[in-house]
Design a protein around this motif. Structure first.
Motif, PDB file in Angstrom:
ATOM      1  N   ARG A  49      96.677  18.471  60.367  1.00  0.00           N
ATOM      2  CA  ARG A  49      95.374  17.915  59.947  1.00  0.00           C
ATOM      3  C   ARG A  49      94.260  18.152  60.957  1.00  0.00           C
ATOM      4  O   ARG A  49      93.099  18.196  60.599  1.00  0.00           O
ATOM      5  CB  ARG A  49      95.511  16.409  59.727  1.00  0.00           C
ATOM      6  N   HIS A  50      94.639  18.232  62.246  1.00  0.00           N
ATOM      7  CA  HIS A  50      93.630  18.359  63.304  1.00  0.00           C
ATOM      8  C   HIS A  50      93.817  19.678  64.052  1.00  0.00           C
ATOM      9  O   HIS A  50      94.898  20.250  64.025  1.00  0.00           O
ATOM     10  CB  HIS A  50      93.790  17.234  64.342  1.00  0.00           C
ATOM     11  N   GLN A  51      92.756  20.121  64.730  1.00  0.00           N
ATOM     12  CA  GLN A  51      92.960  21.149  65.748  1.00  0.00           C
ATOM     13  C   GLN A  51      93.676  20.441  66.890  1.00  0.00           C
ATOM     14  O   GLN A  51      93.188  19.424  67.409  1.00  0.00           O
ATOM     15  CB  GLN A  51      91.621  21.720  66.240  1.00  0.00           C
ATOM     16  N   VAL A  52      94.854  20.912  67.261  1.00  0.00           N
ATOM     17  CA  VAL A  52      95.658  20.227  68.281  1.00  0.00           C
ATOM     18  C   VAL A  52      95.833  21.137  69.496  1.00  0.00           C
ATOM     19  O   VAL A  52      96.221  22.302  69.352  1.00  0.00           O
ATOM     20  CB  VAL A  52      97.050  19.826  67.729  1.00  0.00           C
ATOM     21  N   LEU A  53      95.515  20.596  70.668  1.00  0.00           N
ATOM     22  CA  LEU A  53      95.639  21.362  71.911  1.00  0.00           C
ATOM     23  C   LEU A  53      96.379  20.533  72.947  1.00  0.00           C
ATOM     24  O   LEU A  53      96.274  19.303  72.955  1.00  0.00           O
ATOM     25  CB  LEU A  53      94.272  21.682  72.530  1.00  0.00           C
ATOM     26  N   GLU A  54      97.072  21.210  73.829  1.00  0.00           N
ATOM     27  CA  GLU A  54      97.636  20.514  74.993  1.00  0.00           C
ATOM     28  C   GLU A  54      96.517  20.333  76.012  1.00  0.00           C
ATOM     29  O   GLU A  54      95.609  21.164  76.118  1.00  0.00           O
ATOM     30  CB  GLU A  54      98.788  21.300  75.597  1.00  0.00           C
ATOM     31  N   PHE A  55      96.570  19.230  76.781  1.00  0.00           N
ATOM     32  CA  PHE A  55      95.555  19.013  77.820  1.00  0.00           C
ATOM     33  C   PHE A  55      95.506  20.176  78.792  1.00  0.00           C
ATOM     34  O   PHE A  55      94.462  20.501  79.340  1.00  0.00           O
ATOM     35  CB  PHE A  55      95.824  17.708  78.572  1.00  0.00           C
ATOM     36  N   GLY A  56      96.666  20.811  78.998  1.00  0.00           N
ATOM     37  CA  GLY A  56      96.724  21.947  79.916  1.00  0.00           C
ATOM     38  C   GLY A  56      95.885  23.134  79.454  1.00  0.00           C
ATOM     39  O   GLY A  56      95.623  24.049  80.239  1.00  0.00           O
ATOM     40  N   TYR A  57      95.414  23.132  78.195  1.00  0.00           N
ATOM     41  CA  TYR A  57      94.587  24.241  77.693  1.00  0.00           C
ATOM     42  C   TYR A  57      93.336  24.403  78.554  1.00  0.00           C
ATOM     43  O   TYR A  57      92.946  25.508  78.904  1.00  0.00           O
ATOM     44  CB  TYR A  57      94.182  24.005  76.233  1.00  0.00           C
ATOM     45  N   ALA A  58      92.721  23.280  78.878  1.00  0.00           N
ATOM     46  CA  ALA A  58      91.477  23.341  79.649  1.00  0.00           C
ATOM     47  C   ALA A  58      91.741  23.946  81.023  1.00  0.00           C
ATOM     48  O   ALA A  58      90.944  24.745  81.522  1.00  0.00           O
ATOM     49  CB  ALA A  58      90.882  21.948  79.782  1.00  0.00           C
ATOM     50  N   ASP A  59      92.882  23.608  81.625  1.00  0.00           N
ATOM     51  CA  ASP A  59      93.211  24.191  82.934  1.00  0.00           C
ATOM     52  C   ASP A  59      93.379  25.698  82.804  1.00  0.00           C
ATOM     53  O   ASP A  59      92.888  26.468  83.617  1.00  0.00           O
ATOM     54  CB  ASP A  59      94.511  23.586  83.485  1.00  0.00           C
ATOM     55  N   ALA A  60      94.103  26.109  81.738  1.00  0.00           N
ATOM     56  CA  ALA A  60      94.333  27.548  81.546  1.00  0.00           C
ATOM     57  C   ALA A  60      93.007  28.277  81.340  1.00  0.00           C
ATOM     58  O   ALA A  60      92.800  29.375  81.845  1.00  0.00           O
ATOM     59  CB  ALA A  60      95.257  27.770  80.351  1.00  0.00           C
ATOM     60  N   ALA A  61      92.087  27.651  80.606  1.00  0.00           N
ATOM     61  CA  ALA A  61      90.808  28.302  80.316  1.00  0.00           C
ATOM     62  C   ALA A  61      89.953  28.433  81.572  1.00  0.00           C
ATOM     63  O   ALA A  61      89.249  29.418  81.752  1.00  0.00           O
ATOM     64  CB  ALA A  61      90.055  27.507  79.253  1.00  0.00           C
ATOM     65  N   HIS A  62      90.021  27.428  82.447  1.00  0.00           N
ATOM     66  CA  HIS A  62      89.152  27.448  83.614  1.00  0.00           C
ATOM     67  C   HIS A  62      89.767  28.163  84.812  1.00  0.00           C
ATOM     68  O   HIS A  62      89.051  28.603  85.696  1.00  0.00           O
ATOM     69  CB  HIS A  62      88.757  26.018  83.993  1.00  0.00           C
ATOM     70  N   ALA A  63      91.105  28.251  84.827  1.00  0.00           N
ATOM     71  CA  ALA A  63      91.740  28.881  85.979  1.00  0.00           C
ATOM     72  C   ALA A  63      91.453  30.381  85.987  1.00  0.00           C
ATOM     73  O   ALA A  63      91.076  30.950  84.970  1.00  0.00           O
ATOM     74  CB  ALA A  63      93.236  28.645  85.929  1.00  0.00           C
ATOM     75  N   ASP A  64      91.671  30.993  87.144  1.00  0.00           N
ATOM     76  CA  ASP A  64      91.385  32.416  87.293  1.00  0.00           C
ATOM     77  C   ASP A  64      92.666  33.243  87.229  1.00  0.00           C
ATOM     78  O   ASP A  64      92.704  34.377  87.661  1.00  0.00           O
ATOM     79  CB  ASP A  64      90.683  32.622  88.648  1.00  0.00           C
ATOM     80  N   ALA A  65      93.734  32.635  86.699  1.00  0.00           N
ATOM     81  CA  ALA A  65      95.036  33.310  86.695  1.00  0.00           C
ATOM     82  C   ALA A  65      94.951  34.628  85.929  1.00  0.00           C
ATOM     83  O   ALA A  65      94.186  34.752  84.965  1.00  0.00           O
ATOM     84  CB  ALA A  65      96.075  32.403  86.043  1.00  0.00           C
ATOM     85  N   ALA A  66      95.762  35.592  86.340  1.00  0.00           N
ATOM     86  CA  ALA A  66      95.762  36.900  85.674  1.00  0.00           C
ATOM     87  C   ALA A  66      96.198  36.748  84.217  1.00  0.00           C
ATOM     88  O   ALA A  66      95.696  37.432  83.333  1.00  0.00           O
ATOM     89  CB  ALA A  66      96.691  37.847  86.404  1.00  0.00           C
ATOM     90  N   HIS A  67      97.149  35.841  83.955  1.00  0.00           N
ATOM     91  CA  HIS A  67      97.557  35.600  82.567  1.00  0.00           C
ATOM     92  C   HIS A  67      98.070  34.177  82.400  1.00  0.00           C
ATOM     93  O   HIS A  67      98.652  33.595  83.334  1.00  0.00           O
ATOM     94  CB  HIS A  67      98.610  36.607  82.097  1.00  0.00           C
ATOM     95  N   SER A  68      97.812  33.603  81.227  1.00  0.00           N
ATOM     96  CA  SER A  68      98.258  32.230  80.952  1.00  0.00           C
ATOM     97  C   SER A  68      98.351  32.044  79.442  1.00  0.00           C
ATOM     98  O   SER A  68      97.757  32.802  78.667  1.00  0.00           O
ATOM     99  CB  SER A  68      97.253  31.227  81.530  1.00  0.00           C
ATOM    100  N   VAL A  69      99.143  31.051  79.042  1.00  0.00           N
ATOM    101  CA  VAL A  69      99.203  30.680  77.621  1.00  0.00           C
ATOM    102  C   VAL A  69      99.053  29.164  77.522  1.00  0.00           C
ATOM    103  O   VAL A  69      99.334  28.447  78.484  1.00  0.00           O
ATOM    104  CB  VAL A  69     100.537  31.102  76.946  1.00  0.00           C
ATOM    105  N   ALA A  70      98.603  28.693  76.366  1.00  0.00           N
ATOM    106  CA  ALA A  70      98.483  27.249  76.145  1.00  0.00           C
ATOM    107  C   ALA A  70      98.619  26.972  74.656  1.00  0.00           C
ATOM    108  O   ALA A  70      98.277  27.820  73.817  1.00  0.00           O
ATOM    109  CB  ALA A  70      97.139  26.746  76.658  1.00  0.00           C
ATOM    110  N   PHE A  71      99.122  25.795  74.342  1.00  0.00           N
ATOM    111  CA  PHE A  71      99.316  25.382  72.946  1.00  0.00           C
ATOM    112  C   PHE A  71      97.965  25.005  72.327  1.00  0.00           C
ATOM    113  O   PHE A  71      97.246  24.153  72.858  1.00  0.00           O
ATOM    114  CB  PHE A  71     100.258  24.180  72.932  1.00  0.00           C
TER     115      PHE A  71
END
Ligand SMILES: Cc1cc2nc3c(=O)[nH]c(=O)nc-3n(C[C@H](O)[C@H](O)[C@H](O)COP(=O)(O)OP(=O)(O)OC[C@H]3O[C@@H](n4cnc5c(N)ncnc54)[C@H](O)[C@@H]3O)c2cc1C
Length: 366
Positions: free
Chosen positions: A224-246
């Motif tokens: 029913r909702h767009q559902v994200l893990e809180f860790g998504y924001a970390d993955a988006a802001h981090a400078d890691a070469a590669h990352s995944v998030a729910f």
């Protein structure tokens, strides 16, 4: 001949929004786009309209823009669906952080509630057992970005804008833009070319950040909702070469959109089986029943990422007739309407509704 108050270069969601806003302000506008309108990153996006609260400047622009998106709630072309955003916490530190995140979103003018685990499972029964709680942002929505871009360009054209379709801007000169067929357009230029920014404005650092998405067949009652893990924001802001998030989204037609991945320094647009597997395993961890759904298609796109994660919005220092609106990374759809208003306000010498300084291109080129 060929004199304009603004030449908008690029018709993704950002250029389309700027053209629409500029025409609405009474400017004579030209739009230059070599490909389909909204056919770049805009066509690859999830279309989630979401405020992220880590960076105050990012939050301010997102909130400013989200207010403008409300005007599209009844516009058929936008396919606006107010599904709300549900952030879920898996770790103790994420759970402890919920209250602060709710407070930050509320302070910015948004609506947000902390949810206990029981309520979480009541509203999204397919979530994996063991989650500790979450945050519901009820007013957030999803749209279909390429169709919105086309709608905005059509509206601008109906109000008098000129379209230079199938052409690309080859060279910028003093108060002019030269197209690939030699046509010269006279007037100030606004560069909104997304990941191609460096071809025209190499002084503004920008890195394409590859992302994968998967779409399933139709399962109207599944989510029913767009559902994200809180860790998504970390993955988006981090400078890691590669990352995944729910990050999963119910499309209005019942399809489920599954993301997300982020990769720097990869130019190949092909889908990567390794990255797809990593991304889907992350999604199955949070929502095991996704495994049973029929995936139909996977694709990739490139987010235009600046070094500090904030877009470039405003005039290029030392060039009164050269403007930029680009570098929105994974929030370009969310921020498009607010960015357009801000840039057109600056262009016309009007006081913008939010402080423009965090987005000024001068922060990187002095
Ligand atoms: C997988 C993925 C998921 C995403 N999900 C979301 C989401 O849920 N929510 C959200 O807010 N954002 C999301 N985004 C981010 C969003 O898609 C981008 O930030 C946004 O589309 C950028 O828009 P743009 O107009 O700057 O770039 P683009 O859409 O790439 O448009 C740039 C245009 O410029 C044109 N162009 C290039 N060079 C020239 C030239 N020389 N002359 C003329 N035209 C030129 C191109 O043809 C193109 O049409 C996502 C991105 C990806 C990749």
């Amino acid at each position: 001949m060929n004199c304009f108050d603004l030449i908008v270069v690029g018709a993704g969601i950002i250029g389309a929004s700027c053209a629409d806003e500029a025409v609405a302000a009474g400017l004579r506008v030209a739009i230059v786009e070599p490909g389909p309108i909204g056919g770049g990153a805009t066509a690859c996006a999830m279309g989630h309209l979401v405020a992220m609260d880590e960076d105050p400047a990012e939050l301010a622009l997102a909130r400013y823009s989200l207010q403008r998106w409300e005007a599209f709630a009844g516009v058929a072309e936008a396919e606006f669906s107010r599904c709300g955003t549900l952030w879920v916490a898996r770790t103790d530190s994420e759970t402890v952080g919920i209250a602060a995140r709710v407070a930050r979103l509320k302070a910015s003018g948004g609506d947000a509630y902390a949810l206990d685990a029981q309520t979480l499972y009541e509203i999204e029964p397919e979530l994996a057992p063991g989650l500790q709680g979450g945050m519901l942002v009820p007013d957030e929505a999803v749209v279909y970005p390429p169709r919105v871009a086309r709608h905005l360009v059509q509206r601008a054209l109906q109000r008098g804008a000129h379209m230079h379709a199938g052409r690309f801007a080859q060279r910028l000169g003093h108060h002019k833009v030269t197209l690939d067929d030699g046509t010269v357009l006279n007037g100030p230029a606004l560069i909104a070319t997304g990941c191609a920014l460096s071809a025209l404005l190499p002084q503004l650092p920008l890195r394409p950040r590859k992302g994968h998405l998967v779409i399933t067949d139709r399962y109207p009652q599944f989510l029913r909702h767009q559902v994200l893990e809180f860790g998504y924001a970390d993955a988006a802001h981090a400078d890691a070469a590669h990352s995944v998030a729910f990050n999963v989204q119910p499309r209005p037609n019942g399809q489920i959109l599954i993301g997300s991945s982020r990769e720097f320094d990869i130019a190949d647009p092909a889908t990567s089986p390794t990255m797809l597997k990593r991304m889907l395993e992350r999604a199955f961890l949070f929502m095991p029943a996704l495994r049973k759904l029929q995936a139909l298609r996977a694709w990739t796109g490139f987010r235009p990422a600046t070094p500090d994660g904030r877009p470039y919005l405003g005039a290029i220092a030392g060039h009164a007739d050269l403007w930029v609106a680009a570098g929105h990374e994974g929030l370009g759809v969310t921020m498009a309407l607010g960015s357009a208003r801000l840039v057109v306000d600056l262009l016309l010498g009007r006081r913008p509704g939010i402080d423009p300084s965090p987005y000024a291109p001068a922060r990187v080129i002095g």
